[in-house]
Design an enzyme around this catalytic site. Sequence first.
Site, PDB file in Angstrom:
ATOM      1  CE1 TYR A  73      -4.281  -1.296  -0.176  1.00 20.77           C
ATOM      2  CE2 TYR A  73      -3.495  -2.863   1.466  1.00 20.77           C
ATOM      3  CZ  TYR A  73      -4.450  -2.465   0.537  1.00 20.77           C
ATOM      4  OH  TYR A  73      -5.561  -3.231   0.322  1.00 20.77           O
ATOM      5  CG  PHE A  81      -6.760   5.812   4.828  1.00 17.62           C
ATOM      6  CD1 PHE A  81      -6.219   4.748   4.113  1.00 17.62           C
ATOM      7  CD2 PHE A  81      -7.274   6.898   4.128  1.00 17.62           C
ATOM      8  CE1 PHE A  81      -6.187   4.761   2.730  1.00 17.62           C
ATOM      9  CE2 PHE A  81      -7.244   6.923   2.732  1.00 17.62           C
ATOM     10  CZ  PHE A  81      -6.695   5.845   2.035  1.00 17.62           C
ATOM     11  NE  ARG A 109     -11.850  -0.185  -8.323  1.00 18.45           N
ATOM     12  CZ  ARG A 109     -11.160   0.266  -7.259  1.00 18.45           C
ATOM     13  NH1 ARG A 109     -10.020  -0.331  -6.890  1.00 18.45           N
ATOM     14  NH2 ARG A 109     -11.578   1.274  -6.552  1.00 18.45           N
ATOM     15  CB  THR A 115     -13.550   2.937  -1.461  1.00 17.17           C
ATOM     16  OG1 THR A 115     -12.902   3.018  -2.734  1.00 17.17           O
ATOM     17  CG2 THR A 115     -12.528   2.663  -0.381  1.00 17.17           C
ATOM     18  NE  ARG A 126     -14.153  -2.649  -1.743  1.00 16.83           N
ATOM     19  CZ  ARG A 126     -13.268  -1.893  -2.364  1.00 16.83           C
ATOM     20  NH1 ARG A 126     -13.665  -0.939  -3.197  1.00 16.83           N
ATOM     21  NH2 ARG A 126     -11.973  -2.068  -2.164  1.00 16.83           N
ATOM     22  CG  HIS A 139      -6.710  -4.747  -3.500  1.00 24.06           C
ATOM     23  ND1 HIS A 139      -6.427  -3.410  -3.346  1.00 24.06           N
ATOM     24  CD2 HIS A 139      -6.079  -5.155  -4.632  1.00 24.06           C
ATOM     25  CE1 HIS A 139      -5.640  -3.021  -4.350  1.00 24.06           C
ATOM     26  NE2 HIS A 139      -5.416  -4.065  -5.147  1.00 24.06           N
TER      27      HIS A 139
HETATM   28  P1  IDP Z   1     -10.043   1.032  -3.284  1.00 30.13           P
HETATM   29  O1  IDP Z   1      -9.666  -0.182  -2.441  1.00 30.13           O
HETATM   30  O2  IDP Z   1     -11.520   1.107  -3.535  1.00 30.13           O
HETATM   31  O3  IDP Z   1      -9.223   1.132  -4.535  1.00 30.13           O
HETATM   32  P2  IDP Z   1      -8.372   3.168  -2.217  1.00 30.13           P
HETATM   33  O4  IDP Z   1      -8.735   4.617  -2.251  1.00 30.13           O
HETATM   34  O5  IDP Z   1      -7.322   2.677  -3.161  1.00 30.13           O
HETATM   35  O6  IDP Z   1      -9.730   2.336  -2.403  1.00 30.13           O
HETATM   36  O7  IDP Z   1      -7.937   2.833  -0.728  1.00 30.13           O
HETATM   37  C1  IDP Z   1      -7.278   1.623  -0.420  1.00 30.13           C
HETATM   38  C2  IDP Z   1      -7.893   1.030   0.826  1.00 30.13           C
HETATM   39  O8  IDP Z   1      -7.650   1.900   1.917  1.00 30.13           O
HETATM   40  C3  IDP Z   1      -9.422   0.893   0.799  1.00 30.13           C
HETATM   41  O9  IDP Z   1      -9.851  -0.276   0.125  1.00 30.13           O
HETATM   42  C4  IDP Z   1      -9.740   0.856   2.270  1.00 30.13           C
HETATM   43  O10 IDP Z   1      -9.466  -0.432   2.843  1.00 30.13           O
HETATM   44  C5  IDP Z   1      -8.742   1.850   2.835  1.00 30.13           C
HETATM   45  N1  IDP Z   1      -9.331   3.197   2.951  1.00 30.13           N
HETATM   46  C6  IDP Z   1      -9.646   4.047   1.942  1.00 30.13           C
HETATM   47  N2  IDP Z   1     -10.171   5.190   2.400  1.00 30.13           N
HETATM   48  C7  IDP Z   1     -10.186   5.066   3.746  1.00 30.13           C
HETATM   49  C8  IDP Z   1     -10.616   5.923   4.810  1.00 30.13           C
HETATM   50  O11 IDP Z   1     -11.096   7.050   4.575  1.00 30.13           O
HETATM   51  N3  IDP Z   1     -10.478   5.443   6.074  1.00 30.13           N
HETATM   52  C9  IDP Z   1      -9.945   4.209   6.350  1.00 30.13           C
HETATM   53  N4  IDP Z   1      -9.535   3.371   5.386  1.00 30.13           N
HETATM   54  C10 IDP Z   1      -9.649   3.782   4.095  1.00 30.13           C
HETATM   55 MG    MG Z   2      -7.152   1.338  -4.765  1.00 27.30          MG
END
Ligand code: IDP
Ligand code: MG
Length: 161
Positions: A73, A81, A109, A115, A126, A139
């Site tokens: 990550y 976060f 997706r 998300t 989800r 993921h």
């Molecule tokens: P995605 O998994 O839908 O691509 P990303 O923005 O790439 O979303 O974020 C990666 C991961 O980080 C998310 O799947 C989630 O587990 C975590 N995440 C994203 N936004 C937040 C937040 O605002 N608070 C806590 N965890 C978050």
């Molecule tokens: Mg992502």
Amino acid sequence: MYLKIEFDLFTKIVSLHPKKNIMAGNITFTMIKPDGVEANNIGPILAKINQSGFKIVAMKYMKLSAETAGKFYEVHKERPFYGELVSYMSGGPIVAAILQKDNAVAEYRTLIGATDPSKADEGTIRKLFAKSIAANAVHGSDSDENANIESNFFFSQIERF
Ligand code: IDP
Ligand code: MG
């Protein structure tokens, strides 16, 4: 004219190549996250994946160290976060897999949904299985380039079909 012939030849070679299934555009990388595993949702999530036309071309069950989760990550390092995400993703076992389907990244997706599960469409993975924006069940890669990077991060050539 020559260009077209060369392109046709290239397309033909690619279509005959035994590794055509892992060409860019056809694969995405996924993890069933610790909350999905903990809630005994490996089976139901894999069923949704298969029912949606994805083939599994690599899979493993493992627990990530904080170091490995942190590396995976790394693109989110500056986000508030990041620390929470890394400790959450290394807090329990996960299932990692490479999935194959035409237009795999976009199709997956769509299947997983937003998300934040409260914003995810009905019927998405989800919406059905995620607990929160952090513990959001799965993921899914966000581009062909990242699908390849993430697949190579988890799997060697001999672990793929
Ligand atoms: P995605 O998994 O839908 O691509 P990303 O923005 O790439 O979303 O974020 C990666 C991961 O980080 C998310 O799947 C989630 O587990 C975590 N995440 C994203 N936004 C937040 C937040 O605002 N608070 C806590 N965890 C978050
Ligand atoms: Mg992502």
